[in-house]
Design a protein around this motif. Structure first.
Motif, mmCIF file in Angstrom:
data_model
loop_
_atom_site.group_PDB
_atom_site.id
_atom_site.type_symbol
_atom_site.label_atom_id
_atom_site.label_comp_id
_atom_site.label_asym_id
_atom_site.label_seq_id
_atom_site.Cartn_x
_atom_site.Cartn_y
_atom_site.Cartn_z
ATOM 1 N N VAL A 195 -13.471 0.850 -3.005
ATOM 2 C CA VAL A 195 -13.965 0.805 -1.626
ATOM 3 C C VAL A 195 -15.179 1.723 -1.433
ATOM 4 O O VAL A 195 -15.573 1.979 -0.312
ATOM 5 N N THR A 212 -5.957 1.987 -2.525
ATOM 6 C CA THR A 212 -6.478 0.630 -2.379
ATOM 7 C C THR A 212 -6.315 -0.149 -3.677
ATOM 8 O O THR A 212 -6.158 0.426 -4.753
ATOM 9 N N ARG A 213 -6.354 -1.458 -3.570
ATOM 10 C CA ARG A 213 -6.204 -2.349 -4.730
ATOM 11 C C ARG A 213 -7.556 -2.734 -5.318
ATOM 12 O O ARG A 213 -7.636 -3.519 -6.238
ATOM 13 N N ASN A 214 -8.637 -2.202 -4.730
ATOM 14 C CA ASN A 214 -9.968 -2.423 -5.267
ATOM 15 C C ASN A 214 -10.843 -1.236 -4.887
ATOM 16 O O ASN A 214 -10.447 -0.380 -4.114
ATOM 17 N N PRO A 229 0.823 -1.209 0.000
ATOM 18 C CA PRO A 229 0.000 0.000 0.000
ATOM 19 C C PRO A 229 0.859 1.262 0.000
ATOM 20 O O PRO A 229 1.987 1.254 0.477
ATOM 21 N N TRP A 239 -4.710 0.699 -9.028
ATOM 22 C CA TRP A 239 -4.913 1.348 -7.739
ATOM 23 C C TRP A 239 -6.134 2.252 -7.842
ATOM 24 O O TRP A 239 -6.396 2.833 -8.887
ATOM 25 N N THR A 261 -8.836 7.325 3.261
ATOM 26 C CA THR A 261 -8.512 6.202 4.147
ATOM 27 C C THR A 261 -7.043 6.202 4.569
ATOM 28 O O THR A 261 -6.639 5.368 5.373
#
Length: 179
Positions: free
Chosen positions: A123, A119-121, A70, A163, A115
């Protein structure tokens, strides 16, 4: 070409330098951003909307990739390898001119997500339509997608890993949105 605008500032303890050069016709010919010693040029490269004929949802993946570590900002992921960002298309109803687009891209590149990490997906549950389509050009000549909406980003790093980022959240003072 002539340089009409340049400046140095500090954002989150990181020195930033921005230079904008305009061609004879008044259109932006060059724009660069420096983080420490690194320079990423943001250039106007108009093209027909190439990433899909209809509006694309920012949450739809480009491809798949193995998990990566991350990061807090887009620059942390692309910084050492990125040469420039080429702006291919932007929604003129939402973004009046390339100057607003360029400024927004600069802010998004160095902003920390709501956050605290990319992120890899996806959210978020809401739909975010692509408003700005760009490519990140890396020093080895490869180009990877960077798509933006008002408060959202989706991009690929040099290895092709995807990302996502959202720059909204409860604290409105930390939002990264168009003016």
């Amino acid at each position: 070409m002539r340089v009409l605008s340049s400046g140095v500032g500090v954002v989150g303890g990181v020195a930033l330098t921005a230079i904008v050069a305009f061609g004879i016709d008044g259109r932006i010919a060059e724009s660069s951003q420096s983080v420490g010693e690194e320079v990423i040029e943001i250039a106007n490269d108009p093209q027909p909307f190439v990433f899909g004929a209809s509006p694309r949802d920012l949450g739809r993946p480009f491809n798949s990739c193995s998990p990566a570590q991350p990061a807090r900002t887009i620059l942390e992921v692309i910084g050492h390898d990125a040469k420039r960002v080429l702006v291919h298309h932007y929604e003129s109803a939402a973004w009046r001119d390339i100057g607003l687009v360029r400024d927004y891209i600069r802010r998004v590149l160095s902003a920390v997500t709501e956050t605290g990490a990319l992120t890899r997906n996806v959210v978020w549950s809401e739909t975010a339509r692509v408003e700005i389509s760009t490519s990140i050009e890396f020093t080895n000549g490869q180009r990877r997608r960077l798509e933006l909406a008002n408060g959202y980003a989706h991009f690929e790093d040099l290895s092709g890993c995807e990302w996502w980022a959202r720059y909204l959240g409860g604290d409105r003072t930390k939002w990264v949105v168009r003016p």
